[in-house]
Design a protein around this motif. Structure first.
Motif, PDB file in Angstrom:
ATOM      1  N   ASN A 161       0.821  -1.213   0.000  1.00  0.00           N
ATOM      2  CA  ASN A 161       0.000   0.000   0.000  1.00  0.00           C
ATOM      3  C   ASN A 161       0.852   1.258   0.000  1.00  0.00           C
ATOM      4  O   ASN A 161       0.469   2.282  -0.576  1.00  0.00           O
ATOM      5  CB  ASN A 161      -0.959   0.006   1.193  1.00  0.00           C
ATOM      6  CG  ASN A 161      -2.188  -0.835   0.928  1.00  0.00           C
ATOM      7  OD1 ASN A 161      -2.594  -0.988  -0.226  1.00  0.00           O
ATOM      8  ND2 ASN A 161      -2.768  -1.404   1.970  1.00  0.00           N
ATOM      9  N   MET A 177       0.361   3.849  -3.026  1.00  0.00           N
ATOM     10  CA  MET A 177      -0.370   5.064  -2.655  1.00  0.00           C
ATOM     11  C   MET A 177      -0.345   6.165  -3.736  1.00  0.00           C
ATOM     12  O   MET A 177      -1.406   6.706  -4.098  1.00  0.00           O
ATOM     13  CB  MET A 177       0.159   5.585  -1.321  1.00  0.00           C
ATOM     14  CG  MET A 177      -0.626   6.738  -0.715  1.00  0.00           C
ATOM     15  SD  MET A 177      -2.401   6.453  -0.606  1.00  0.00           S
ATOM     16  CE  MET A 177      -2.450   5.047   0.487  1.00  0.00           C
ATOM     17  N   GLY A 219      -0.037   5.848  -6.885  1.00  0.00           N
ATOM     18  CA  GLY A 219      -0.847   5.364  -8.010  1.00  0.00           C
ATOM     19  C   GLY A 219      -2.328   5.429  -7.695  1.00  0.00           C
ATOM     20  O   GLY A 219      -3.155   5.791  -8.546  1.00  0.00           O
ATOM     21  N   LEU A 220      -2.679   5.093  -6.458  1.00  0.00           N
ATOM     22  CA  LEU A 220      -4.084   5.187  -6.034  1.00  0.00           C
ATOM     23  C   LEU A 220      -4.574   6.616  -6.174  1.00  0.00           C
ATOM     24  O   LEU A 220      -5.677   6.878  -6.655  1.00  0.00           O
ATOM     25  CB  LEU A 220      -4.225   4.742  -4.574  1.00  0.00           C
ATOM     26  CG  LEU A 220      -4.156   3.250  -4.272  1.00  0.00           C
ATOM     27  CD1 LEU A 220      -4.135   3.021  -2.769  1.00  0.00           C
ATOM     28  CD2 LEU A 220      -5.352   2.529  -4.878  1.00  0.00           C
ATOM     29  N   LEU A 221      -3.727   7.530  -5.718  1.00  0.00           N
ATOM     30  CA  LEU A 221      -4.126   8.934  -5.749  1.00  0.00           C
ATOM     31  C   LEU A 221      -4.229   9.451  -7.182  1.00  0.00           C
ATOM     32  O   LEU A 221      -5.052  10.314  -7.481  1.00  0.00           O
ATOM     33  CB  LEU A 221      -3.106   9.768  -4.965  1.00  0.00           C
ATOM     34  CG  LEU A 221      -3.607  11.120  -4.499  1.00  0.00           C
ATOM     35  CD1 LEU A 221      -4.792  10.952  -3.568  1.00  0.00           C
ATOM     36  CD2 LEU A 221      -2.507  11.878  -3.807  1.00  0.00           C
ATOM     37  N   ALA A 222      -3.392   8.896  -8.064  1.00  0.00           N
ATOM     38  CA  ALA A 222      -3.433   9.322  -9.468  1.00  0.00           C
ATOM     39  C   ALA A 222      -4.586   8.666 -10.219  1.00  0.00           C
ATOM     40  O   ALA A 222      -4.827   8.976 -11.377  1.00  0.00           O
ATOM     41  CB  ALA A 222      -2.119   8.974 -10.153  1.00  0.00           C
ATOM     42  N   GLY A 223      -5.288   7.750  -9.540  1.00  0.00           N
ATOM     43  CA  GLY A 223      -6.458   7.148 -10.159  1.00  0.00           C
ATOM     44  C   GLY A 223      -6.136   5.999 -11.096  1.00  0.00           C
ATOM     45  O   GLY A 223      -6.938   5.687 -11.988  1.00  0.00           O
ATOM     46  N   VAL A 224      -5.005   5.364 -10.893  1.00  0.00           N
ATOM     47  CA  VAL A 224      -4.665   4.217 -11.731  1.00  0.00           C
ATOM     48  C   VAL A 224      -5.584   3.050 -11.356  1.00  0.00           C
ATOM     49  O   VAL A 224      -5.817   2.791 -10.176  1.00  0.00           O
ATOM     50  CB  VAL A 224      -3.185   3.802 -11.512  1.00  0.00           C
ATOM     51  CG1 VAL A 224      -2.837   2.608 -12.395  1.00  0.00           C
ATOM     52  CG2 VAL A 224      -2.266   4.979 -11.817  1.00  0.00           C
ATOM     53  N   ALA A 225      -6.097   2.354 -12.362  1.00  0.00           N
ATOM     54  CA  ALA A 225      -7.037   1.253 -12.098  1.00  0.00           C
ATOM     55  C   ALA A 225      -6.348   0.141 -11.291  1.00  0.00           C
ATOM     56  O   ALA A 225      -5.127  -0.027 -11.368  1.00  0.00           O
ATOM     57  CB  ALA A 225      -7.548   0.697 -13.413  1.00  0.00           C
ATOM     58  N   SER A 226      -7.160  -0.589 -10.533  1.00  0.00           N
ATOM     59  CA  SER A 226      -6.615  -1.554  -9.570  1.00  0.00           C
ATOM     60  C   SER A 226      -5.709  -2.601 -10.219  1.00  0.00           C
ATOM     61  O   SER A 226      -4.603  -2.872  -9.723  1.00  0.00           O
ATOM     62  CB  SER A 226      -7.756  -2.265  -8.849  1.00  0.00           C
ATOM     63  OG  SER A 226      -8.506  -1.341  -8.147  1.00  0.00           O
TER      64      SER A 226
END
Lengths: 251, 771
Positions: free
Chosen positions: A118, A122, A124-131
């Motif tokens: 995580n 993090m 990448g999550l914030l940049a909206g990269v798909a799971s």
């Protein structure tokens, strides 16, 4: 569009990747203000591996913070990847940090209650990269830095070297053009430090612009170019090139 | 930033909750309590009138009641029945006063005749037993009276009327929505069959009668009521009660009690806001480096703020949802308690709108608190946040030590706190508010207890109400009271039915300047002359009468013009009371006799033996009722229990917050403790410094909280008293002396647990403890 291949090539640019002009940072103090960086100017071309060296308190970390947009300058101009970052607003600056630069800290600065996976994921999550793509990307990076089997561990369960590898993976997750590393081997033993430098060297070989702060000449020798600082001022560059006109000569 | 960033928020939030779940629990707990208390109070206030409307529909109850003398009732009944704007009538209920005795207990009674079968339009609903046959010697008791006497169907009762006494079978228990239940409305309502009514007899001319009417157009209810009043022959009193007066009359009581609930709720809401601000600020300070990492890796201030809002919003939302459920349960129970005294079926009303409004307010408060706590956050760069915990505290610590005086313990203790001034000031503020909350709870509980024990205007310094059977002369009762050993004093009370400015009411006349009578004036002033009266708040509310108004007071066919001097809080008979001097009554009706007496026992007298002596001296023709039992507000006990639970809940939340706050503070000191251990500080020295630090932290909070808590609570109760009257703030010194140290245990424990762990750990472990 983000690129997820660690080896992606960067298009050669005709403009410097990093351009600094008359950069000054003054911290207000109780009795007197502290000038951490004073009238610093230099250019770094794309794909270079540069080191900022100097004794403790010379302002090298502050300079790196200014370049990474995590500290605001008192005056001067900073251009990184074509962006004039001192002119960016809070939100644009955050986007710049998210996508244009990757920061590696001496103290690793992993979030203690997140797993290694995580922590790395993090940005990448914030940049909206798909799971799905993000998971693949994170696991590839962890594989690259040699800690794939530690993905579900918490930071304190890893050694210092492993934590720094996780921090490097995190810095790469959004495929930034510039990597800024503040004493990346400062908290590591010599073997772990060597491995981290090897990793940074590989990143540079694949086209990333790398700027590293260190006070150790042996580590600085890994870099193709050295910027030496003292008392907040830039003195010389170690590749023999003259420092900017504004930079005084080392006594 | 897109909604996709929610995954980032979720990842951080889930990890935070896993590690420090109790912080979310505190936020949720405070929101839950606030929602439960405020929501329940508001729901109850909406639900009481709704319950009346529902029950009225269920029973097909009349829209208004007409009361008159029994001798005029038949003619008036016929005239009203012929009106085109009246659609239906109830049977006529004849009424006389008397006494009912069951199983050694006795109550003054209002005895009514019962129709042969349940009428199509009526106000009675049998809740136990059955409607008796017309020729049976049977009685139905109103539910409150039955409960008070412990009577169930099948018991045998003795009913004493104007013509003698009669042994009757208790056929059933009824709800009666035409009047409040005993003891809120006295005397007790008793319904006897037609044959029993005839046997009880009495003087028909002295009796009263009433019947109900349904009107065709409810929007013209008042106009119809006025028209009916005009039907009566001159000199014959006619009273109209539109039923809603029962609800309106009850409002001073419910409002008073709900006022405490609302007071709790509002205080809880404000405390909730400050707790959220305090803990959010502490959380930001504690998480400074984590937030610095986030910002250094691309989070903007907006992201950080959204993350915090989502974290707190989720916790508060959970609390609000659970609180809403609790509010519905609590309001259902409280509404049930209130409306059963009125003979109504409980019905919750306006629940979604009320709950949504309160929930929205709490959520807005939570989100606003985050915005407030993060204001100025943007001035701190990510680099500074990353350095948090490394640079400033040790340097400030050193400065504090250099400048300090006294022994090492207090100097180091003070230095620990001054080393992190932001955290310390936040902790002191939270401790202060926590202690104020505890003090508020203790004082409010004591004030409510006092309010419940002295709820009304008269007789509370007396022990007994002494009613007497009409065959006995009042002077004989007075003589018996004067001569009975153990009775310190007694006063006659005149209670009559009256009409004030055309409105039916009870009239009470007392000897002036009785130091034992208490008046809670809401407006105006006390009675200054025979031509002045006070009116109860219920009467003032339902009629609009105010101090200064000249009105006609009618007692049967006698009348006088009087001036309303003031309005006072009167819970007896729902405040539908006018109060004057007995000299005024004797001027209007010279032959008036006291309705009953109030008697006060000598200190230490044996109540049982004194009562026995008194009863023997008048041949058993008196009814002795303990004043406090008969007039005490039954709701008071119910609400006291509710508020006790809520008070403990609020105090518990304050304790949780204080515990959490000092735990954060001590947790952070572990780093400094580790450094001090590493440079040779002994464990005993460090323990002493922590004890001093705890003392320095708690002392200002206690010193400020005690006066602040007392003054604030007194001011709030004063504000409540200005609205409902007669609520005195009671500061229980003993309770506070007990409660404050107990409350301090929470922050002390919160401080001691991490401090002890840091002291026991190795220097390196302690340094590593800093987060």
């Amino acid at each position: 569009m983000l690129k997820y291949d660690i080896g992606s090539e960067i298009e050669p640019l005709t403009v410097p990747m990093i351009a600094v002009r008359g950069l000054t940072k003054v911290f207000p103090g109780g009795t007197a203000d502290l000038s951490a960086v004073s009238e610093v100017s230099f250019d770094l071309e794309p794909g270079i591996f540069a080191a900022i060296t100097g004794p403790s308190g010379s302002g090298k970390s502050t300079l790196l913070h200014l370049l990474g947009g995590i500290e605001k300058p008192t005056s001067g101009e900073i251009h990184v990847a074509g962006k004039e970052i001192q002119a960016l607003g809070e939100s644009e600056l955050a986007t710049f940090r998210l996508t244009q630069v990757g920061f590696i800290f001496q103290a690793f600065h992993l979030i203690p209650n997140l797993t290694i996976f995580n922590n790395v994921a993090m940005p990448g999550l914030l940049a909206g990269v798909a799971s799905g793509p993000l998971r693949t990307r994170v696991m590839t990076l962890l594989e690259t830095v040699g800690i794939r089997d530690k993905a579900d561990r918490l930071p304190h369960e890893l050694s210092g070297g492993q934590q720094q590898r996780a921090a490097i993976a995190r810095a790469l997750v959004n495929d930034p053009q510039v990597i800024l590393a503040d004493e990346p081997t400062g908290n590591l033993d010599s073997a772990a430090g060597e491995a981290v430098l090897q990793l940074l060297g590989e990143l540079n070989d694949r086209g990333k612009t790398l700027l590293m702060v260190t006070h150790d000449p042996r580590i600085a020798s890994w870099a193709g170019r050295q910027l030496r600082m003292r008392d907040g001022r830039l003195l010389t560059t170690a590749d023999g090139g003259a420092a900017q006109a504004s930079a005084p000569q080392e006594p | 930033m897109t909604w996709r960033a929610l995954r980032a928020y979720k990842t951080i939030a889930v990890a935070s909750v896993r590690q420090r779940w109790w912080e979310a629990a505190v936020q949720a707990g405070v929101a839950l309590l606030t929602m439960a208390v405020v929501g329940a109070g508001l729901l109850t206030s909406f639900s009481v009138p709704a319950s009346y409307a529902v029950t009225k529909q269920q029973l097909n109850a009349p829209d208004l009641w007409v009361g008159t003398l029994s001798t005029s009732a038949l003619a008036l009944y016929a005239a009203v029945g012929q009106r085109s704007d009246v659609s239906a009538l109830t049977p006529i209920y004849m009424v006389q006063s008397g006494v009912i005795r069951v199983g050694g207990k006795e109550l003054p009674a209002s005895i009514s005749s019962l129709p042969d079968q349940p009428p199509p339009v009526g106000s009675l609903a049998v809740t136990a037993g059955a409607w008796p046959a017309p020729d049976a010697n049977a009685v139905l008791l109103e539910r409150g009276a039955a409960q008070s006497m412990g009577v169930t169907p099948g018991s045998e009762a003795t009913v004493v009327g104007g013509g003698g006494s009669l042994s009757l079978h208790v056929a059933g228990v009824v709800r009666d929505i035409s009047r409040a239940s005993y003891p809120l409305s006295t005397p007790a309502a008793v319904y006897v069959t037609a044959s029993a009514w005839r046997t009880l007899g009495g003087d028909p001319a002295a009796g009263a009668a009433r019947f109900g009417a349904k009107v065709r157009d409810l929007s013209r209810l008042r106009a119809t009521a006025r028209a009916i009043r005009d039907l009566g022959p001159a000199g014959v009193p006619i009273t109209i009660n539109d039923g809603a007066l029962v609800v309106e009359g009850l409002s001073p009581l419910t409002f008073a009690l709900e006022g405490f609930l609302v007071l709790f709720g509002l205080f809880g809401l404000v405390a909730c806001l400050f707790f959220i601000v305090g803990t959010t600020r502490a959380d930001l300070i504690r998480q400074a480096r984590t937030l610095g990492i986030l910002r250094a890796t691309g989070w903007s201030l907006r992201h950080v703020r959204r993350l915090l809002m989502l974290q707190r919003g989720a916790a508060v939302l959970l609390g609000v949802i659970l609180g809403a459920l609790a509010a519905v349960v609590l309001a259902g129970w409280m509404t049930g308690q209130v409306v059963q005294l009125m003979g109504l079926s409980p019905a919750l009303d306006a629940a979604p709108a009320v709950l949504a409004s309160v929930a929205g307010l709490i959520l807005l408060a939570a989100i606003g608190a985050v915005r407030l706590a993060t204001r100025g956050f943007g001035r701190t760069s990510p680099a500074t946040m990353l350095a948090a915990g490394y640079r400033q505290p040790p340097s400030r610590l050193a400065r504090s030590l250099e400048g300090g005086r006294g022994g090492l313990g207090p100097r180091l203790g003070a230095a620990l706190l001054l080393g992190r001034p932001g955290r310390t000031s936040t902790a002191v503020a939270v401790l202060l508010l926590g202690l104020v909350t505890v003090i508020f709870t203790v004082i409010t509980q004591a004030s409510l207890s006092s309010f419940g024990s002295q709820p009304s205007t008269w007789g509370y310094a007396y022990d007994w109400r002494v009613d007497y059977v009409k065959g006995l002369a009042a002077p004989d009762v007075q003589r018996a009271l004067d001569s009975t050993a153990g009775i310190q004093g007694s006063v006659p009370i005149y209670d009559l039915s009256a009409t004030l400015d055309g409105n039916r009411t009870d009239a009470r006349f007392v000897t002036p300047n009785q130091d034992l009578l208490r008046f809670h004036l809401l407006s105006g002033r006390a009675i200054g002359s025979d031509s002045e009266v006070l009116i109860g708040a219920g009467l003032a509310a339902s009629t609009g009468l105010a101090p200064g108004r000249s009105v006609v007071l009618q007692l049967g066919t006698d009348q006088a013009t009087v001036q309303v001097a003031g309005v006072y809080r009167e819970l007896d008979n729902l405040g539908q009371v006018v109060l004057g001097r007995d000299s005024l009554l004797l001027r209007i009706r010279p032959q008036a006799t006291p309705s009953y007496f109030l008697a006060r026992l000598q200190p230490g007298a044996n109540a049982g033996s004194v009562r026995s002596t008194l009863e023997q001296s008048v041949g058993g023709q008196v009814v002795v009722s303990p004043v406090r039992d008969s007039i005490a507000v039954p709701l008071g006990n119910v609400f006291e229990a509710v508020l006790l639970i809520l008070g403990f809940g609020l105090a518990a939340v304050a304790g949780m917050v204080m515990f959490a706050m000092t735990m954060i503070l001590a947790d952070e000191h572990a780093f400094v403790i580790g450094i001090l251990k590493a440079i040779g500080a002994r464990r005993r020295q460090l323990a002493a410094s922590l004890v001093w630090a705890a003392g320095f932290l708690l002392l200002p909070a206690v010193v400020l909280a005690v006066p602040a808590g007392i003054l604030l609570t007194a001011a709030l109760i004063g504000g409540l008293s200005a609205v409902i009257g007669g609520v005195d703030a009671v500061v229980p010194a003993g309770g506070l002396v007990l409660a404050i140290p107990i409350a301090l245990l929470a922050p002390l424990l919160g401080f001691a647990i991490p401090a002890r762990a840091a002291l026991a750990a190795s220097p390196l472990e302690a340094i590593g403890m800093e987060r």
